[in-house]
Design a protein around this motif. Structure first.
Motif, PDB file in Angstrom:
ATOM      1  N   ARG B  27      64.203 -51.001  43.765  1.00 20.75           N
ATOM      2  CA  ARG B  27      62.891 -50.436  44.104  1.00 20.75           C
ATOM      3  C   ARG B  27      62.545 -49.320  43.136  1.00 20.75           C
ATOM      4  O   ARG B  27      63.358 -48.427  42.877  1.00 20.75           O
ATOM      5  N   PHE B  38      52.835 -46.040  43.055  1.00 25.46           N
ATOM      6  CA  PHE B  38      53.050 -47.490  43.086  1.00 25.46           C
ATOM      7  C   PHE B  38      54.489 -47.747  43.490  1.00 25.46           C
ATOM      8  O   PHE B  38      55.390 -46.973  43.115  1.00 25.46           O
ATOM      9  N   VAL B  39      54.676 -48.833  44.231  1.00 25.77           N
ATOM     10  CA  VAL B  39      56.007 -49.235  44.678  1.00 25.77           C
ATOM     11  C   VAL B  39      56.194 -50.688  44.268  1.00 25.77           C
ATOM     12  O   VAL B  39      55.410 -51.548  44.681  1.00 25.77           O
ATOM     13  N   GLU B  40      57.192 -50.938  43.494  1.00 22.25           N
ATOM     14  CA  GLU B  40      57.486 -52.306  43.060  1.00 22.25           C
ATOM     15  C   GLU B  40      58.950 -52.616  43.306  1.00 22.25           C
ATOM     16  O   GLU B  40      59.822 -51.788  42.999  1.00 22.25           O
ATOM     17  N   ARG B  41      59.182 -53.808  43.870  1.00 18.62           N
ATOM     18  CA  ARG B  41      60.554 -54.272  44.169  1.00 18.62           C
ATOM     19  C   ARG B  41      60.885 -55.454  43.262  1.00 18.62           C
ATOM     20  O   ARG B  41      60.050 -56.333  43.053  1.00 18.62           O
ATOM     21  N   ARG B  55      55.353 -56.205  34.929  1.00 12.55           N
ATOM     22  CA  ARG B  55      54.602 -55.683  36.082  1.00 12.55           C
ATOM     23  C   ARG B  55      53.892 -54.382  35.745  1.00 12.55           C
ATOM     24  O   ARG B  55      52.744 -54.155  36.122  1.00 12.55           O
TER      25      ARG B  55
END
Lengths: 229, 68
Positions: B27, B38-41, B55
């Motif tokens: 994460r 922003f949160v990206e997994r 991304r």
């Protein structure tokens, strides 16, 4: 985020985005029969898909606040044929005041009703006393109280001793009736047994000589000496 | 437009999927200039520098396409 990672606009894409990136929705949940809206925790509702029911090529991502049917500035509703009812003056029309005052005022308006009712009751009572009630057979109804008094007087006139004396004779008749039943029940008639062939009858005649009738052993058959043989 | 990457948090995360299995993720919590957070997994199986770069660049392109 939707424009960047979900170019194919659809309700399924919105649900997928909600599951993959929940942080971007700030706790919102997807609602609507088409799944094209989401509601924030504070109650605001946003329509995020334009023409969700149309072809895929015509759909677009949007952010339209539809919490209260949408902002009036965008698509204001036209005035309809109905208008709110004007409350206007009070519809009761009754005099204000306490309930007791209202009831008392209504009773005063009757005026003399008590006298009328008393007069009617007196007339009914007089009619009953004068024997005005006649049944269909044109017979006059006796005073119920007088009849009841006569019945009770007649009953009280009969002394208890006279009643007991009437009952004494009945007891003797009952005892006589009971004595008849002391006799044993009559025996039914028993048919006479027929004489066996070859055996002497009950009177000792007939039958073979010297042969005893097992049914009548007291009457043995004739002996050899009797016939002279 | 300043879109400088500023990672605030980088952590491991395990989420239970709808089928009941547990999937591990990497994460990222980050800002792009003043935009964010922003949160990206990234699934552990497909976590690569290239995937992260793709991304982030997609987000930058989206931010650049916003009306000024």
């Amino acid at each position: 985020m939707l424009l960047a990672f979900y170019p194919a606009v659809s309700a399924a894409a919105l649900a997928l985005a909600r599951s993959e990136r929940p942080e971007y929705f700030a706790g919102a949940i997807v609602i609507g029969h088409s799944g094209d809206k989401f509601q924030l925790p504070d109650g605001r509702i946003f329509d995020v898909i334009f023409a969700v029911d149309g072809p895929a090529a015509g759909r677009r991502w949007q952010m339209l606040d539809v919490t209260l049917g949408g902002p009036d500035t965008v698509f204001p509703l036209e005035p309809g044929p109905l208008e709110p009812i004007d409350p206007g003056p009070e519809l009761s029309g009754f005099n204000s005041g306490t309930f007791e005052a209202l009831v008392g005022g209504e009773l005063d308006s009757l005026g003399g009703a008590d006298g009328v009712l008393d007069n009617a009751a007196q007339r009914v009572t007089e009619g009953i006393e004068a024997g005005a009630l006649i049944d269909g057979a044109s017979t006059e109804l006796d005073d119920v109280e007088q009849v009841a008094a006569e019945i009770s007087h007649a009953r009280s006139a009969e002394e208890l001793a006279d009643v007991i004396g009437q009952v004494d004779g009945i007891g003797g008749a009952i005892d006589a009736t009971e004595a008849d039943y002391d006799e044993p029940p009559p025996q039914p008639p028993v048919p006479q047994e027929p004489d066996l062939p070859g055996y002497p009858g009950e009177d000792g005649t007939d039958g073979e000589p010297g042969r005893e009738n097992p049914r009548h052993p007291e009457h043995p058959g004739p002996t050899h000496g009797d016939d002279g043989g | 437009m300043d879109l400088t990457l500023n990672v605030k948090n980088f952590s491991d995360e395990s989420l239970v999927q709808q089928d009941g299995t547990v999937q591990k993720f990497k994460r990222y919590d980050f800002y792009l200039g003043k935009f964010g957070p922003f949160v990206e997994r990234f699934p552990l199986e497909t976590w690569t520098d290239a995937a992260v770069t793709v991304r982030i660049n997609a987000l930058k392109q989206h931010l650049l396409g916003l009306p000024k």
